[in-house]
Scaffold this motif. Structure first.
Motif, PDB file in Angstrom:
ATOM      1  N   ARG A 162       0.865  -1.193   0.000  1.00 10.77           N
ATOM      2  CA  ARG A 162       0.000   0.000   0.000  1.00 10.77           C
ATOM      3  C   ARG A 162       0.894   1.234   0.000  1.00 10.77           C
ATOM      4  O   ARG A 162       1.037   1.915   1.015  1.00 10.77           O
ATOM      5  N   ARG A 185       0.818   4.242  -1.093  1.00 11.66           N
ATOM      6  CA  ARG A 185       0.409   5.638  -0.912  1.00 11.66           C
ATOM      7  C   ARG A 185      -0.165   5.895   0.483  1.00 11.66           C
ATOM      8  O   ARG A 185      -0.533   7.009   0.801  1.00 11.66           O
ATOM      9  N   GLU A 186      -0.281   4.837   1.266  1.00 10.78           N
ATOM     10  CA  GLU A 186      -0.933   4.986   2.565  1.00 10.78           C
ATOM     11  C   GLU A 186       0.094   5.435   3.597  1.00 10.78           C
ATOM     12  O   GLU A 186       0.870   4.630   4.121  1.00 10.78           O
ATOM     13  N   ARG A 221      -0.050   6.674   6.719  1.00 14.51           N
ATOM     14  CA  ARG A 221      -0.147   6.276   8.126  1.00 14.51           C
ATOM     15  C   ARG A 221       0.315   4.843   8.317  1.00 14.51           C
ATOM     16  O   ARG A 221       1.017   4.521   9.269  1.00 14.51           O
TER      17      ARG A 221
END
Lengths: 666, 222
Positions: A26, A28-29, A31
């Motif tokens: 993931r 672009r995530e 957090r």
């Protein structure tokens, strides 16, 4: 646990690679990547440091992994030297990972997940370099390290300067890698066996050991930033994101030192005294060069990069002295020197990472790298400022912090050199000691400039008022590193005891004198000559500070009068009237004028909007690199001449090739 | 000479024709005549292969001869003729070097080839080994033709003629290649011809001419 330390190291490497790969799931995530993966990576780093700490005193462990090419498996080995550098990598890497968890945010130029992948691959490759036991795995992980760090440096690849810096770094890294490969080729001595085990038993004759040594000096020197291959450091460090600069300067340069130590003291059978002299001279030249250039920089990360060059120079000079002592059979002195070298490598990893990370926090808070636009940040960013102060004092070599211990030990070693049998060396070494002291003193000057201009004084720009202090992740990382600087400074005897297995392995002697059972007092040779007790120094400093505070309090209490200070006849004072970075470096620039290539743009007295610009260049760039580049270009054009663009000419080439082949094969 | 059987003398005769035709092609200025000469060379090749097949009772060589006849005497010249008609390029061929010089270089090449073929021929045990030098010479001459021509079509003819020479070399040194290889090469030549035909149209569309000097502009600029 200690029975299978190597297995745990491999597990840590695999864990890092897996964490990196998870970042790609993931990408672009933000957090997920920064608040989960980076702390996980830090935990792995901490675990690695613990494993390495316990493996330091153990017997070497080795294993063969059924990876790699057919009939060419990967050999791994964990001995004291590897364990020491793994400890350095794990501890400092963990702190930098924690910092990175709070530092990386979107808009850094690359997706956070991609950064996470490259970052953890970089860590894993460095760990593999440290446990490799054959030239094949060593080179594979060495290249993986170079490539992953190249992509990290060029994170913000949309900026042309950063792309250029990345290219320069990649170029020099590869020139160095070729030299290292050739060095291993010499070391295997025609046996065709590239395991380090076989290289250890290979006795080279004639000039071959010297050839191997100088190839190693060149190859690892290119990675470490030794003169004249230092040019990539001041370009690549400012270009990279701060955690990456910290990792490269704090840890990656040390892998080059590791490789150099490995080849010189482990793989080569004996050392010749003049190798030591050359390494010593080269190291000191690098140290002086680095510190003098650091004095005149006005970009904070560039300044730190030059300071890294200086520290690497000191470390290499120490290695040179170790070679000198060991070749004359003075194993005790060699052990002290090597201790100083390893100690300084560890110290540098801690304080330089701390400072680079602090510049990262400043950069994020102010978006400014130029010293001329900073100032007064201690009021806005107290956490970063006070923790950076610890690092600054440590790098300046002030007791009771860690920088002092290693530099003091190294100087002690220099002072013992008159016992060497060769008069030439005896004359050289005091000179070298003088140069070392000069470098150390100037580095303190540099650090006063660095700290004073960024954190003290008044803000030079109005937008500095909005600077915010670092977040909790960053504070935790900086505190950890600062704590490391203090602990390493206060308990030198314990640290040296920890380093002893490495000395025993490389030199055959330990640095600690048998009778120095006192853990408070550091006595390298014997107590009559020199001893140092950091705790007493610390108590002394604290006592003096408290006493002074008390005295001042008593003497002036109640008699404080608040009034405007004398303004020297200038009633209007602005923050721009403070000493600038250029102004602070000016005396050094004048004294060492010949070393620099200065392009100065002085304003005319009648200019209503005067501008002053100074560009301090490097002579080596103009004398060595540009001619080389021009030569390569000319050679390329020469080759380009055979490209005529006419089919008949190309056919003629193949026709004559055919004729020549037929003629010769006949 | 009397020791040679009659068919071997015939082979030598056709080999001589082959070489002569190669020189003729080198000297020929006109595209149409060049293609006709190429067809004649193919015919000489087919006949000599058939004679070798007859003399040595290698039946697969009949197939080779038939293939050569169909491909190089009929199909390829027809394709080339069609191409010339479509492209309307019946101009004279200008060489980069003038004809007499080319011929002189050709003679040197023939001497070199014979010199080269001598030791190889001694290793071979075929009746046709003496013609190996001629085969190599015709390869070299075709290559020379490719170099000296400025236009695209003569270069392709040179390329095809080179294949003729190679084929003849294979026949004379080892009684031909295995059938599979031969079929493969034949197909390659055909496909190559078709692709080049497409290229001709592309080149002309781009540059309004088939003169290869226009391709020089494609070179990477300094």
């Amino acid at each position: 646990m200690s029975d299978n330390a190597l297995g745990l190291v491999i597990a840590a490497v695999v864990a890092w690679i897996v964490i990196g790969a998870l970042g790609l799931v993931r990408p672009r995530e933000l957090r997920f990547v920064s608040h989960l993966l980076f702390p996980l990576g830090a935990a792995v780093g901490l675990a690695l440091a613990v494993v390495a700490f316990f493996a330091l005193g153990q017997l070497p462990q080795s294993t063969v992994l059924p990876l790699g090419l057919p009939d060419l498996p990967f050999h791994l080995r964990l001995d004291s030297l590897s364990a020491f550098f793994l400890l350095l990598l794990g501890a400092v890497g963990a702190a930098i990972s924690v910092f990175a968890a709070g530092y990386f945010r979107s808009g850094e130029g690359a997706a956070p997940g991609l950064l996470c992948f490259e970052y953890h691959l970089f860590l894993a490759a460095m760990a593999l370099v440290l446990v490799a036991d054959d030239a094949y795995l060593f080179m594979v992980s060495w290249e993986a390290m170079a490539l992953s760090s190249f992509f990290l440096v060029t994170t913000d690849h949309r900026i042309p300067e950063i792309r250029q810096a990345g290219f320069l770094y990649l170029l020099i890294a590869h020139v160095g890698a070729i030299a290292i490969l050739l060095c291993f080729g010499v070391l295997q001595g025609g046996s065709g066996d590239y395991t380090f085990g076989s290289m250890r038993s290979m006795v080279l004759t004639g000039a071959w050991p010297s050839v191997a040594f100088f190839l190693a000096l060149f190859g690892f020197g290119a990675k470490a930033g030794l003169l004249p291959m230092h040019v990539w450091l001041p370009e690549a460090h400012p270009a990279a994101p701060s955690p990456v600069s910290a990792l490269m300067s704090g840890v990656m340069l040390k892998t080059a030192i590791y490789g150099f130590l490995r080849v010189t003291f482990d793989l080569l059978q004996g050392q010749l005294w003049w190798w030591g002299v050359i390494a010593l001279v080269l190291g000191l030249a690098t140290a002086l060069f680095g510190v003098i250039f650091a004095c005149v920089q006005s970009d904070m990360k560039r300044l730190l990069a030059y300071s890294s060059i200086e520290n690497i120079g000191i470390i290499v000079a120490g290695i040179g002295l170790t070679i000198l002592f060991k070749s004359y059979g003075k194993t005790l002195l060699a052990a002290i020197t090597l201790t100083a070298v390893l100690y300084h490598a560890l110290n540098h990893a801690f304080f330089k990472s701390l400072l680079f990370l602090a510049t990262g926090s400043v950069l994020h808070a102010t978006h400014e790298r130029s010293l001329g636009k900073l100032g007064g940040l201690i009021h806005r960013m107290p956490w970063v400022a006070w923790l950076a102060l610890v690092g600054t004092l440590a790098i300046a070599g002030l007791p009771p912090l860690n920088g002092f211990v290693s530099e003091w030990l190294l100087l002690q070693a220099f002072l013992f050199t008159p016992s060497l049998p060769q008069s030439f060396v005896n004359m050289l070494v005091p000179l070298a000691a003088g140069a070392l002291v000069l470098a150390v003193a100037l580095s303190a000057y540099v650090m006063v400039k660095f700290y004073g201009i960024i954190f003290l004084g008044r803000p030079r720009e109005s937008n500095l008022a909005y600077a915010k202090d670092a977040g909790w992740f960053e504070r935790a990382a900086l505190s950890f590193l600062a704590l490391g600087c203090v602990v390493l400074g206060i308990f030198p005897v314990n640290v040296i005891a920890m380093l002893d297995p490495v000395n025993a392995m490389l030199i055959g002697s330990t640095a600690l004198h048998a009778d120095s059972g006192n853990w408070l007092l550091l006595t390298p040779i014997n107590a009559d000559r020199a001893s140092y007790s950091p705790l007493i120094v610390l108590i002394g400093i604290v006592a003096v500070v408290l006493l002074t505070a008390q005295v001042v309090h008593r003497l002036y209490h109640g008699r404080v009068r608040r009034a405007p200070p004398w303004d020297c006849g200038f009633p209007l004072q602005t923050p721009r009237m403070q000493d600038t970075a250029e102004g602070f470096g000016q005396p050094i620039r004048e004294v060492f004028d010949a070393v620099f290539r200065i392009e100065r743009q002085l304003p005319s007295p009648f200019d209503t909007a005067p501008k002053y610009a100074v560009k301090v260049g490097d002579h080596l760039w103009h004398w060595l690199y540009l001619p080389l580049a021009r030569g390569a270009d000319a050679l390329g054009r020469l080759v380009g001449m055979i490209q005529q663009g006419r089919i008949s000419v190309y056919l003629t080439y193949s026709f004559f090739t055919l004729l020549a082949l037929l003629f010769f094969v006949r | 000479m009397a020791t040679l059987p009659l068919y071997a003398q015939f082979i030598n005769l056709f080999a001589a024709f082959l070489l002569l035709l190669a020189f003729a092609m080198l000297a020929q200025r006109r595209v149409l005549s060049l293609i006709n000469l190429f067809a004649m060379q193919g015919f000489a090749l087919a006949v000599s292969t058939a004679i070798v097949a007859y003399g040595t009772h290698q039946s697969h060589l009949y197939w080779s001869a038939g293939l050569t006849l169909v491909l190089k005497v009929l199909l390829l010249p027809w394709l080339l003729h069609r191409l010339i008609r479509q492209l309307d390029v019946k101009w004279d061929v200008e060489g980069l070097i003038n004809i007499p010089t080319t011929m002189l270089v050709g003679i040197v090449l023939v001497v070199f080839s014979f010199n080269l073929a001598l030791p190889i021929a001694q290793l071979s045990h075929t009746v046709t080994r003496a013609t190996l030098g001629i085969a190599m010479a015709s390869v070299m001459l075709s290559f020379l033709m490719m170099i000296t021509r400025r236009k695209a079509i003569p270069q392709v003819v040179g390329f095809l003629a080179m294949e003729n020479g190679l084929f003849f070399a294979a026949t004379s040194a080892t009684y031909g290649m295995p059938m599979v290889v031969e079929l493969g090469i034949a197909l390659d030549v055909l496909v190559g011809m078709i692709i080049l035909g497409v290229f001709f149209f592309q080149i002309r569309e781009q540059f309004d001419s088939l003169d290869l000097k226009h391709l020089e502009t494609l070179k990477e600029n300094e």
